[in-house]
Motif scaffolding. Sequence first.
Motif, PDB file in Angstrom:
ATOM      1  N   LEU A   1      86.700 -66.836  40.535  1.00  0.00           N
ATOM      2  CA  LEU A   1      87.749 -65.954  39.745  1.00  0.00           C
ATOM      3  C   LEU A   1      89.059 -66.387  40.055  1.00  0.00           C
ATOM      4  CD1 LEU A   1      86.197 -62.444  39.317  1.00  0.00           C
ATOM      5  CD2 LEU A   1      85.797 -64.311  37.876  1.00  0.00           C
ATOM      6  N   ARG A   2      89.421 -66.476  41.405  1.00  0.00           N
ATOM      7  CA  ARG A   2      90.627 -66.608  41.980  1.00  0.00           C
ATOM      8  C   ARG A   2      90.989 -68.185  41.655  1.00  0.00           C
ATOM      9  NH1 ARG A   2      89.450 -64.678  46.988  1.00  0.00           N
ATOM     10  NH2 ARG A   2      90.026 -62.405  46.331  1.00  0.00           N
TER      11      ARG A   2
ATOM     12  N   ALA B   1      92.347 -66.101  38.003  1.00  0.00           N
ATOM     13  CA  ALA B   1      92.194 -64.470  37.987  1.00  0.00           C
ATOM     14  C   ALA B   1      92.382 -64.154  36.581  1.00  0.00           C
ATOM     15  CB  ALA B   1      92.845 -63.711  38.837  1.00  0.00           C
ATOM     16  N   PRO B   2      91.656 -64.747  35.533  1.00  0.00           N
ATOM     17  CA  PRO B   2      91.866 -64.426  33.899  1.00  0.00           C
ATOM     18  C   PRO B   2      91.271 -63.007  33.781  1.00  0.00           C
ATOM     19  CG  PRO B   2      90.098 -65.877  34.140  1.00  0.00           C
ATOM     20  CD  PRO B   2      90.522 -65.544  35.832  1.00  0.00           C
ATOM     21  N   SER B   3      91.685 -62.349  32.542  1.00  0.00           N
ATOM     22  CA  SER B   3      91.112 -61.341  32.093  1.00  0.00           C
ATOM     23  C   SER B   3      89.758 -61.471  31.609  1.00  0.00           C
ATOM     24  CB  SER B   3      92.020 -60.559  31.031  1.00  0.00           C
ATOM     25  OG  SER B   3      92.175 -61.560  30.114  1.00  0.00           O
ATOM     26  N   HIS B   4      89.263 -62.523  31.044  1.00  0.00           N
ATOM     27  CA  HIS B   4      87.953 -62.753  30.656  1.00  0.00           C
ATOM     28  C   HIS B   4      87.575 -64.379  31.032  1.00  0.00           C
ATOM     29  CE1 HIS B   4      89.661 -59.733  27.820  1.00  0.00           C
ATOM     30  NE2 HIS B   4      88.085 -59.527  27.509  1.00  0.00           N
ATOM     31  N   ILE B   5      86.342 -64.193  31.144  1.00  0.00           N
ATOM     32  CA  ILE B   5      85.785 -65.747  31.662  1.00  0.00           C
ATOM     33  C   ILE B   5      84.564 -66.020  30.742  1.00  0.00           C
ATOM     34  CG2 ILE B   5      86.362 -65.782  33.896  1.00  0.00           C
ATOM     35  CD1 ILE B   5      83.380 -64.888  34.361  1.00  0.00           C
ATOM     36  N   CYS B   6      84.402 -67.126  30.642  1.00  0.00           N
ATOM     37  CA  CYS B   6      83.236 -67.691  29.764  1.00  0.00           C
ATOM     38  C   CYS B   6      82.359 -68.579  30.617  1.00  0.00           C
ATOM     39  CB  CYS B   6      83.721 -68.595  28.509  1.00  0.00           C
ATOM     40  SG  CYS B   6      84.360 -67.810  27.207  1.00  0.00           S
ATOM     41  N   LEU B   7      80.960 -68.441  30.198  1.00  0.00           N
ATOM     42  CA  LEU B   7      79.973 -69.192  30.811  1.00  0.00           C
ATOM     43  C   LEU B   7      79.506 -70.402  29.905  1.00  0.00           C
ATOM     44  CD1 LEU B   7      77.559 -66.554  32.331  1.00  0.00           C
ATOM     45  CD2 LEU B   7      79.283 -67.789  33.542  1.00  0.00           C
ATOM     46  N   LYS B   8      79.923 -71.735  30.202  1.00  0.00           N
ATOM     47  CA  LYS B   8      79.608 -72.670  29.277  1.00  0.00           C
ATOM     48  C   LYS B   8      78.553 -73.599  29.804  1.00  0.00           C
ATOM     49  CE  LYS B   8      83.628 -72.205  26.429  1.00  0.00           C
ATOM     50  NZ  LYS B   8      84.163 -72.276  25.291  1.00  0.00           N
ATOM     51  N   ILE B   9      77.607 -73.893  29.147  1.00  0.00           N
ATOM     52  CA  ILE B   9      76.497 -74.618  29.405  1.00  0.00           C
ATOM     53  C   ILE B   9      76.621 -76.018  28.940  1.00  0.00           C
ATOM     54  CG2 ILE B   9      74.599 -73.727  28.217  1.00  0.00           C
ATOM     55  CD1 ILE B   9      72.892 -73.770  30.684  1.00  0.00           C
ATOM     56  N   ASN B  10      76.149 -77.165  29.455  1.00  0.00           N
ATOM     57  CA  ASN B  10      75.933 -78.365  28.867  1.00  0.00           C
ATOM     58  C   ASN B  10      74.835 -78.485  28.037  1.00  0.00           C
ATOM     59  OD1 ASN B  10      74.231 -78.711  31.027  1.00  0.00           O
ATOM     60  ND2 ASN B  10      75.309 -80.883  31.637  1.00  0.00           N
ATOM     61  N   LYS B  11      74.791 -79.495  27.116  1.00  0.00           N
ATOM     62  CA  LYS B  11      73.514 -79.930  26.341  1.00  0.00           C
ATOM     63  C   LYS B  11      72.101 -79.912  27.207  1.00  0.00           C
ATOM     64  CE  LYS B  11      74.532 -83.674  24.046  1.00  0.00           C
ATOM     65  NZ  LYS B  11      75.919 -84.135  24.626  1.00  0.00           N
ATOM     66  N   GLU B  12      72.185 -80.751  28.212  1.00  0.00           N
ATOM     67  CA  GLU B  12      71.234 -81.037  29.171  1.00  0.00           C
ATOM     68  C   GLU B  12      70.504 -79.771  29.805  1.00  0.00           C
ATOM     69  OE1 GLU B  12      73.870 -82.678  29.255  1.00  0.00           O
ATOM     70  OE2 GLU B  12      73.104 -84.210  27.971  1.00  0.00           O
ATOM     71  N   MET B  13      71.579 -78.529  29.844  1.00  0.00           N
ATOM     72  CA  MET B  13      71.418 -77.351  30.633  1.00  0.00           C
ATOM     73  C   MET B  13      70.729 -77.506  32.045  1.00  0.00           C
ATOM     74  SD  MET B  13      69.323 -74.951  27.854  1.00  0.00           S
ATOM     75  CE  MET B  13      69.558 -73.339  28.851  1.00  0.00           C
ATOM     76  N   ASP B  14      71.696 -78.746  32.517  1.00  0.00           N
ATOM     77  CA  ASP B  14      71.433 -78.966  33.847  1.00  0.00           C
ATOM     78  C   ASP B  14      72.899 -78.578  34.645  1.00  0.00           C
ATOM     79  OD1 ASP B  14      73.100 -80.932  33.214  1.00  0.00           O
ATOM     80  OD2 ASP B  14      71.635 -82.453  34.045  1.00  0.00           O
ATOM     81  N   SER B  15      73.955 -78.059  34.134  1.00  0.00           N
ATOM     82  CA  SER B  15      74.994 -77.524  34.859  1.00  0.00           C
ATOM     83  C   SER B  15      75.726 -76.598  33.816  1.00  0.00           C
ATOM     84  CB  SER B  15      75.844 -78.807  35.287  1.00  0.00           C
ATOM     85  OG  SER B  15      76.495 -79.169  34.164  1.00  0.00           O
TER      86      SER B  15
ATOM     87  N   ALA C   1      79.620 -74.067  33.402  1.00  0.00           N
ATOM     88  CA  ALA C   1      80.835 -73.999  34.010  1.00  0.00           C
ATOM     89  C   ALA C   1      81.322 -72.456  33.833  1.00  0.00           C
ATOM     90  CB  ALA C   1      82.015 -74.610  33.135  1.00  0.00           C
ATOM     91  N   VAL C   2      82.277 -71.814  34.750  1.00  0.00           N
ATOM     92  CA  VAL C   2      82.889 -70.612  34.523  1.00  0.00           C
ATOM     93  C   VAL C   2      84.531 -70.938  34.138  1.00  0.00           C
ATOM     94  CG1 VAL C   2      83.423 -68.593  35.584  1.00  0.00           C
ATOM     95  CG2 VAL C   2      81.255 -69.580  36.188  1.00  0.00           C
ATOM     96  N   MET C   3      84.719 -70.407  33.115  1.00  0.00           N
ATOM     97  CA  MET C   3      86.295 -70.894  32.871  1.00  0.00           C
ATOM     98  C   MET C   3      87.131 -69.576  32.134  1.00  0.00           C
ATOM     99  SD  MET C   3      85.016 -73.814  30.335  1.00  0.00           S
ATOM    100  CE  MET C   3      86.604 -74.794  30.464  1.00  0.00           C
ATOM    101  N   PRO C   4      88.294 -69.494  32.239  1.00  0.00           N
ATOM    102  CA  PRO C   4      88.893 -68.707  31.554  1.00  0.00           C
ATOM    103  C   PRO C   4      88.792 -68.619  29.841  1.00  0.00           C
ATOM    104  CG  PRO C   4      90.499 -69.759  32.900  1.00  0.00           C
ATOM    105  CD  PRO C   4      89.372 -70.616  32.865  1.00  0.00           C
ATOM    106  N   CYS C   5      88.913 -67.666  29.214  1.00  0.00           N
ATOM    107  CA  CYS C   5      88.631 -67.988  27.949  1.00  0.00           C
ATOM    108  C   CYS C   5      89.479 -66.596  27.325  1.00  0.00           C
ATOM    109  CB  CYS C   5      87.263 -68.215  27.486  1.00  0.00           C
ATOM    110  SG  CYS C   5      86.211 -66.709  27.600  1.00  0.00           S
ATOM    111  N   GLU C   6      89.255 -67.013  25.889  1.00  0.00           N
ATOM    112  CA  GLU C   6      89.764 -65.655  24.797  1.00  0.00           C
ATOM    113  C   GLU C   6      88.848 -64.554  24.764  1.00  0.00           C
ATOM    114  OE1 GLU C   6      92.948 -65.144  23.914  1.00  0.00           O
ATOM    115  OE2 GLU C   6      93.282 -67.068  25.205  1.00  0.00           O
ATOM    116  N   PRO C   7      88.950 -63.160  24.617  1.00  0.00           N
ATOM    117  CA  PRO C   7      87.805 -62.263  24.492  1.00  0.00           C
ATOM    118  C   PRO C   7      87.181 -62.417  23.356  1.00  0.00           C
ATOM    119  CG  PRO C   7      90.184 -61.351  24.723  1.00  0.00           C
ATOM    120  CD  PRO C   7      90.573 -63.077  24.852  1.00  0.00           C
ATOM    121  N   THR C   8      87.607 -63.027  22.353  1.00  0.00           N
ATOM    122  CA  THR C   8      86.693 -63.383  21.067  1.00  0.00           C
ATOM    123  C   THR C   8      85.745 -64.462  21.270  1.00  0.00           C
ATOM    124  OG1 THR C   8      88.514 -64.874  20.456  1.00  0.00           O
ATOM    125  CG2 THR C   8      88.559 -62.553  19.696  1.00  0.00           C
ATOM    126  N   GLU C   9      85.681 -65.200  22.204  1.00  0.00           N
ATOM    127  CA  GLU C   9      84.754 -66.459  22.415  1.00  0.00           C
ATOM    128  C   GLU C   9      83.446 -65.981  22.574  1.00  0.00           C
ATOM    129  OE1 GLU C   9      85.846 -70.137  24.432  1.00  0.00           O
ATOM    130  OE2 GLU C   9      87.690 -69.556  24.655  1.00  0.00           O
TER     131      GLU C   9
END
Length: 127
Positions: free
Chosen positions: A25-26, A30-44, A46-54
């Motif tokens: 997070l650091r 240190a965002p207020s919201h994070i997203c989990l984004k998975i790639n198409k192959e589902m082999d990796s 990412a954790v990244m900052p995002c908007e609450p609506t995503e």
Amino acid sequence: NKNKVKLEISIYGRINVIYIGKDVLRVIGAPSHICLKINKEMDSFAVMPCEPTEPMAFKIPDDIMLNTRKQMKVTSQSFVIGLLSINGLEFEHTYKISGIYSENNNAVVFNMSDIWVFGEENMGDNK
């Protein structure tokens, strides 16, 4: 130095929970919201900052960086079960993965090939 921190997450298969380390997070600010984004192959993923609506947006507790007892916990049955099953992993284990910070995307990327079963790292041949 962002490479010296412990960019780790734990996946608790039995209870469909992912704990995201505070260093993860650091380094992404240190965002207020994070997203989990998975790639198409589902082999990796990412954790990244995002908007609450995503989709797959999770609120970070406000005092998480100040409160040593507080952890970032994401509960998502579909994400955990999907990730583990497509990668041929058992649901009853607890897993850890170390990630890599990607400056371009301001994200921490976790490769499923780096996953290991927590508590079994010293099993070796003495079964």
